[in-house]
Design a protein around this motif. Structure first.
Motif, mmCIF file in Angstrom:
data_model
loop_
_atom_site.group_PDB
_atom_site.id
_atom_site.type_symbol
_atom_site.label_atom_id
_atom_site.label_comp_id
_atom_site.label_asym_id
_atom_site.label_seq_id
_atom_site.Cartn_x
_atom_site.Cartn_y
_atom_site.Cartn_z
ATOM 1 N N ALA A 295 0.832 -1.204 0.000
ATOM 2 C CA ALA A 295 0.000 0.000 0.000
ATOM 3 C C ALA A 295 0.868 1.255 0.000
ATOM 4 C CB ALA A 295 -0.929 -0.002 1.215
ATOM 5 N N PHE A 296 1.959 1.227 0.782
ATOM 6 C CA PHE A 296 2.856 2.384 0.785
ATOM 7 C C PHE A 296 3.565 2.532 -0.552
ATOM 8 C CE2 PHE A 296 7.023 4.368 1.454
ATOM 9 C CZ PHE A 296 6.587 5.613 1.883
ATOM 10 N N GLU A 297 3.962 1.429 -1.156
ATOM 11 C CA GLU A 297 4.591 1.462 -2.485
ATOM 12 C C GLU A 297 3.694 2.199 -3.477
ATOM 13 O OE1 GLU A 297 5.654 -1.672 -6.142
ATOM 14 O OE2 GLU A 297 4.876 -2.413 -4.237
ATOM 15 N N ASN A 298 2.411 1.836 -3.526
ATOM 16 C CA ASN A 298 1.475 2.454 -4.473
ATOM 17 C C ASN A 298 1.278 3.938 -4.173
ATOM 18 O OD1 ASN A 298 1.075 -0.031 -5.750
ATOM 19 N ND2 ASN A 298 -0.617 -0.584 -4.400
ATOM 20 N N ALA A 299 1.170 4.266 -2.879
ATOM 21 C CA ALA A 299 0.967 5.661 -2.493
ATOM 22 C C ALA A 299 2.186 6.516 -2.820
ATOM 23 C CB ALA A 299 0.655 5.740 -0.999
ATOM 24 N N ALA A 300 3.382 5.983 -2.547
ATOM 25 C CA ALA A 300 4.609 6.741 -2.789
ATOM 26 C C ALA A 300 4.809 7.007 -4.273
ATOM 27 C CB ALA A 300 5.804 5.975 -2.220
ATOM 28 N N ILE A 301 4.505 6.035 -5.107
ATOM 29 C CA ILE A 301 4.617 6.219 -6.562
ATOM 30 C C ILE A 301 3.673 7.331 -7.020
ATOM 31 C CG2 ILE A 301 4.100 5.128 -8.785
ATOM 32 C CD1 ILE A 301 5.148 2.496 -7.535
ATOM 33 N N ASP A 302 2.453 7.353 -6.464
ATOM 34 C CA ASP A 302 1.467 8.383 -6.819
ATOM 35 C C ASP A 302 1.935 9.764 -6.368
ATOM 36 O OD1 ASP A 302 -1.129 9.191 -7.829
ATOM 37 O OD2 ASP A 302 -1.744 9.455 -5.741
ATOM 38 N N VAL A 303 2.486 9.838 -5.157
ATOM 39 C CA VAL A 303 2.959 11.119 -4.632
ATOM 40 C C VAL A 303 4.159 11.623 -5.438
ATOM 41 C CG1 VAL A 303 4.085 12.206 -2.638
ATOM 42 C CG2 VAL A 303 2.038 10.795 -2.312
ATOM 43 N N MET A 304 5.050 10.737 -5.809
ATOM 44 C CA MET A 304 6.207 11.148 -6.617
ATOM 45 C C MET A 304 5.750 11.748 -7.946
ATOM 46 S SD MET A 304 9.259 10.617 -5.222
ATOM 47 C CE MET A 304 10.436 10.237 -6.515
ATOM 48 N N LYS A 305 4.705 11.175 -8.527
ATOM 49 C CA LYS A 305 4.178 11.681 -9.790
ATOM 50 C C LYS A 305 3.590 13.076 -9.607
ATOM 51 C CE LYS A 305 2.998 11.090 -14.165
ATOM 52 N NZ LYS A 305 4.000 10.956 -15.232
ATOM 53 N N LYS A 306 2.829 13.251 -8.518
ATOM 54 C CA LYS A 306 2.165 14.538 -8.288
ATOM 55 C C LYS A 306 3.146 15.628 -7.861
ATOM 56 C CE LYS A 306 -2.346 12.561 -7.101
ATOM 57 N NZ LYS A 306 -3.325 12.303 -6.008
ATOM 58 N N GLU A 307 4.096 15.280 -6.988
ATOM 59 C CA GLU A 307 4.998 16.285 -6.430
ATOM 60 C C GLU A 307 6.208 16.562 -7.315
ATOM 61 O OE1 GLU A 307 4.976 18.164 -3.153
ATOM 62 O OE2 GLU A 307 2.974 17.824 -3.983
ATOM 63 N N LYS A 308 6.761 15.521 -7.900
ATOM 64 C CA LYS A 308 7.992 15.662 -8.669
ATOM 65 C C LYS A 308 7.758 15.616 -10.178
ATOM 66 C CE LYS A 308 10.796 15.557 -5.046
ATOM 67 N NZ LYS A 308 11.724 16.657 -4.686
ATOM 68 N N GLY A 309 6.578 15.170 -10.570
ATOM 69 C CA GLY A 309 6.280 15.066 -11.990
ATOM 70 C C GLY A 309 7.066 13.978 -12.689
ATOM 71 N N VAL A 310 7.478 12.960 -11.931
ATOM 72 C CA VAL A 310 8.287 11.888 -12.519
ATOM 73 C C VAL A 310 7.566 10.545 -12.403
ATOM 74 C CG1 VAL A 310 10.472 13.028 -12.032
ATOM 75 C CG2 VAL A 310 9.516 11.456 -10.345
ATOM 76 N N THR A 311 7.820 9.703 -13.377
ATOM 77 C CA THR A 311 7.329 8.331 -13.314
ATOM 78 C C THR A 311 8.358 7.508 -12.561
ATOM 79 O OG1 THR A 311 6.174 8.543 -15.423
ATOM 80 C CG2 THR A 311 6.632 6.307 -14.658
#
Length: 435
Positions: A345-361
């Motif tokens: 669950a944290f893996e999925n959330a962190a990937i989503d946050v990285m996309k929103k905050e850093k604009g990176v995949t």
């Protein structure tokens, strides 16, 4: 009163290089291009790491692939022939010799390793606070025990490499236990099984535990010629020096926290997350923790989410996918599925946050589940990076031999001098030598 330390601190500006000078002189800091890709510094047939492609000049992210001698590591691990243990030995053979072994070849290989495991002069009691530092010292001592250590034929270098490959696990666990270990407790079993026994002091283990350890060894065996420790090995190999010096240097590189110590950091981060979440899988709670990590408000306040993101892999890290699948099976066996699902669950959330905050995949990398795997196996944190070293030795040997065969040029890049030009009479250091 001045000391050499204070003098050096006062001269800090003499050693500082403005970061803006790198693009001005077109110097690739860290051997990285402006778009984040690595500067091409060599050719290899051993391993390829794929996370993106360039199509018509545009960078396109793709599912990650790790290729060992033309074979996808996922295909290797999932192949029915790899259902039994001892896969690391097969992969080590593949990396060094360029092909998968048949039964006779694998037997020759493992028997040669057994012959070279009779190391009985390790002194694990001399002072060192680092297992890897002790391993470095012992690898260099092997040079002194070799009657012809500087032989430059490929065949001799290969046999010396096998000696190092065979002995590094024994050296590692001699330092870990503080007791001289001269042979494997289970000489007719796989390296993975012997590691479990030496690490835990018990010969009781399940097939899935050994399977997880075997998978970790396979996944860490190589990662291309550009990773820091392998590149350090290749740079030194290009001088023509002995293989013991080259492998010792690679170990020194791996010891650095920015290279081999990532799984330890992820594991420590995981423990802090589990304290806060108490195994909750609430997406909003997980995202909040990810934001706190990025904003330097949680864990070590570094602004990093350890285990998320990679220099090459973008959509997926194949190593992470492989160890995650094995971890889930082991978590079920150990009654730790709650922890597994919390991490997922944290893996999925962190990937989503990285996309929103850093604009990176970004994707979870191999370290995200490695620490959890080691913890379920009952492996001490102090062994996380040394186990990485044991595994990566096969790749280091392969790249060393490839370099000595195919690229005899001395690796000697250039720097741009950005210091000032001075005249001696301009210096005011009170260097009056008159009598």
């Amino acid at each position: 009163m001045k000391t050499l330390k204070t003098i050096y601190m006062e001269s800090e500006k003499e050693n500082y290089i403005d970061a803006s000078l790198y693009p001005r002189y077109r110097v690739k800091a860290g051997l990285r291009n402006d778009n984040g890709t690595g500067v091409k510094v060599g050719l290899t047939k051993i391993c390829d790491v794929v996370g993106y492609q360039y199509i018509h000049g545009k960078k396109i992210n793709v599912d990650g692939k790790l290729i060992y001698r033309g074979y996808s590591v996922q295909d290797l691990i999932n192949d029915p022939n790899f259902a039994q243990l001892g896969n690391y030995e097969r992969i080590a053979f593949l990396l060094i010799y360029g092909k998968l072994p048949n039964a006779e070849e694998l037997s020759l290989f493992t028997q040669e390793l057994l012959k070279k495991r009779n190391l009985c002069n390790i002194d694990p009691k001399y002072q060192t606070t680092s297992i890897l530092n002790g391993v470095q010292i012992e690898v260099l001592k092997l040079y002194g025990q070799d009657p012809n250590p500087d032989s430059d034929t490929l065949e001799e270098r290969m046999l010396k490499g096998l000696s190092i490959l065979a002995q590094i696990p024994l050296i590692t666990f001699s330092f870990f236990t503080g007791q001289q270990i001269c042979e494997y407790p289970l000489p007719n079993k796989s390296l993975a099984e012997n590691i479990l026994v030496m690490a835990r002091g018990s010969n009781i283990y399940t097939h899935q535990e050994a399977r997880v350890m075997d998978t970790l060894l396979v996944l860490h065996a190589d990662h291309g010629g550009g990773n820091n420790s392998t590149f350090a090995n290749v740079v030194i190999s290009s001088t023509g020096t002995d293989i013991y010096s080259c492998i010792s240097a690679a170990i020194g590189s791996l010891k650095g926290p920015r290279h081999g110590g990532a799984s330890t950091k992820v594991y420590q981060q995981m423990k802090e997350i589990l304290k806060v979440t108490k195994h909750s899988r609430d997406p909003e709670l997980m995202k909040n923790i990810a934001y706190q990590l990025l904003n330097k408000d949680f864990f070590d306040k570094s602004g990093l989410i350890y285990g998320i993101g990679h220099a090459i892999y973008t959509i997926s890290d194949p190593r992470c996918q492989c160890i995650k699948a094995e971890c889930k099976k082991l978590a079920k066996e150990k009654g730790q599925l709650d922890t597994f699902y919390t991490l997922e669950a944290f893996e999925n959330a962190a990937i989503d946050v990285m996309k929103k905050e850093k604009g990176v995949t970004a994707c979870a990398n191999v370290d995200f589940y490695s620490g959890f795997a080691y913890s379920m196996l009952g492996i001490s944190e102090s062994l996380f990076t040394p186990l990485f070293c044991i595994s990566r030795t096969a790749g280091w040997i392969a790249h060393h031999l490839e370099n000595r065969q195919s690229n005899r040029k001395l690796i000697r890049p250039a720097n741009v001098y950005v210091g000032s030009l001075k005249k001696l009479e301009d210096d005011n250091h009170e260097n009056d030598h008159s009598i």
